[in-house]
Design a protein around this motif. Sequence first.
Motif, PDB file in Angstrom:
ATOM      1  N   PRO A  27    -136.856 -40.156  55.315  1.00  0.00           N
ATOM      2  CA  PRO A  27    -136.806 -39.364  54.085  1.00  0.00           C
ATOM      3  C   PRO A  27    -137.967 -39.634  53.139  1.00  0.00           C
ATOM      4  N   ASN A  28    -138.577 -40.823  53.231  1.00  0.00           N
ATOM      5  CA  ASN A  28    -139.714 -41.139  52.376  1.00  0.00           C
ATOM      6  C   ASN A  28    -141.046 -40.708  52.978  1.00  0.00           C
ATOM      7  N   GLY A  29    -141.002 -40.182  54.205  1.00  0.00           N
ATOM      8  CA  GLY A  29    -142.221 -39.679  54.836  1.00  0.00           C
ATOM      9  C   GLY A  29    -143.089 -40.722  55.491  1.00  0.00           C
ATOM     10  N   TYR A  30    -142.595 -41.945  55.640  1.00  0.00           N
ATOM     11  CA  TYR A  30    -143.412 -43.008  56.208  1.00  0.00           C
ATOM     12  C   TYR A  30    -142.694 -43.687  57.375  1.00  0.00           C
ATOM     13  N   VAL A  31    -143.482 -44.099  58.367  1.00  0.00           N
ATOM     14  CA  VAL A  31    -142.972 -44.927  59.452  1.00  0.00           C
ATOM     15  C   VAL A  31    -143.904 -46.112  59.561  1.00  0.00           C
ATOM     16  N   GLY A  32    -143.464 -47.176  60.145  1.00  0.00           N
ATOM     17  CA  GLY A  32    -144.402 -48.278  60.279  1.00  0.00           C
ATOM     18  C   GLY A  32    -143.818 -49.544  60.851  1.00  0.00           C
TER      19      GLY A  32
ATOM     20  N   PHE B 192    -125.592 -36.143  57.008  1.00  0.00           N
ATOM     21  CA  PHE B 192    -124.773 -37.020  56.184  1.00  0.00           C
ATOM     22  C   PHE B 192    -125.636 -37.899  55.286  1.00  0.00           C
ATOM     23  N   PHE B 193    -126.674 -38.502  55.861  1.00  0.00           N
ATOM     24  CA  PHE B 193    -127.525 -39.368  55.046  1.00  0.00           C
ATOM     25  C   PHE B 193    -128.309 -38.582  53.999  1.00  0.00           C
ATOM     26  N   ASP B 194    -128.597 -37.322  54.277  1.00  0.00           N
ATOM     27  CA  ASP B 194    -129.228 -36.475  53.261  1.00  0.00           C
ATOM     28  C   ASP B 194    -128.304 -36.248  52.071  1.00  0.00           C
ATOM     29  N   SER B 195    -127.001 -36.405  52.291  1.00  0.00           N
ATOM     30  CA  SER B 195    -126.028 -36.085  51.248  1.00  0.00           C
ATOM     31  C   SER B 195    -125.621 -37.296  50.406  1.00  0.00           C
ATOM     32  N   ILE B 196    -126.107 -38.489  50.759  1.00  0.00           N
ATOM     33  CA  ILE B 196    -125.724 -39.691  50.017  1.00  0.00           C
ATOM     34  C   ILE B 196    -126.962 -40.404  49.492  1.00  0.00           C
ATOM     35  N   ASP B 197    -126.751 -41.292  48.531  1.00  0.00           N
ATOM     36  CA  ASP B 197    -127.852 -42.042  47.936  1.00  0.00           C
ATOM     37  C   ASP B 197    -127.991 -43.411  48.590  1.00  0.00           C
ATOM     38  N   GLU B 198    -128.295 -43.384  49.870  1.00  0.00           N
ATOM     39  CA  GLU B 198    -128.506 -44.621  50.621  1.00  0.00           C
ATOM     40  C   GLU B 198    -129.822 -44.507  51.375  1.00  0.00           C
ATOM     41  N   THR B 199    -130.531 -45.615  51.491  1.00  0.00           N
ATOM     42  CA  THR B 199    -131.822 -45.595  52.175  1.00  0.00           C
ATOM     43  C   THR B 199    -131.709 -46.273  53.530  1.00  0.00           C
TER      44      THR B 199
END
Length: 254
Positions: free
Chosen positions: A134-139, A172-179
């Motif tokens: 969701p933050n646009g980064y992988v690493g 589901f993860f798009d719908s909650i405030d969890e990273t």
Amino acid sequence: MKTTGIIICLFLFMGIVTLQAQETPAMPENFLVIEEFVQPADLPSFNKVQQEAIELWKKFEFDVPVYTYSTDVSSFYWVVPIENFAALDQVFAKAGELTAKMKDDGYDASKKFRDLSTSRETVIHWDKDLSYHPNGYVGQTKENRYCEWTFVYLKAGHEKEMADAIKQYIDFFDSIDETWEWDVYTVSMGYDSPCWILMDRSENSLALKKLESSLQEKYGETFGKLWKNMQPHLRKMDVVTGWFLPDWSMNFEQ
């Protein structure tokens, strides 16, 4: 198989071998994975011989990216990004050139590693649509070295249904405030297919378990329903834990 850890790591997969934090579009999509097995009693000898080899890789400036992981079942993953199957010939050609230089320098790999290990090879493909950043980064970083891989063996012909089940986790993860971020890899060439490899990373096992427990406490009922959507499409699962080894990796941008 019904424990929180397996439920969570079934759909959370982070970084079998990703480049240092960068935007998702730059993520390599294909990888050669060489899995090397070592008997526990032989690990001290293997580690000594392998360290000698690593020093020579650096001495001769081996320019192939190699991301190395150790597992808690006495094996190692040597992971090389490749553009396509045709690139395998280039990788093996460079490896052959390196081996020849090492032998000329007095290091005969065939003798050094005799009786110490066996190996098998797999080619895997990163599935961008089923991975979640969701933050646009992988690493792959030194900070998040702890890894949990789940090898998911699907029933034949159930790939679409499994993909749909994973997308429900994404929704589901798009719908909650969890990273939480993950990647999904599918085996393009390997054993016991169809097989998908799922992996999660953290700074250590305790931090991962703490996060899993927190999520389970908040969303356990939902996780149970999502898990039931996956179960009909599975033959079996194997979970392997381990660590990223930056000192044994090559061309890793710190």
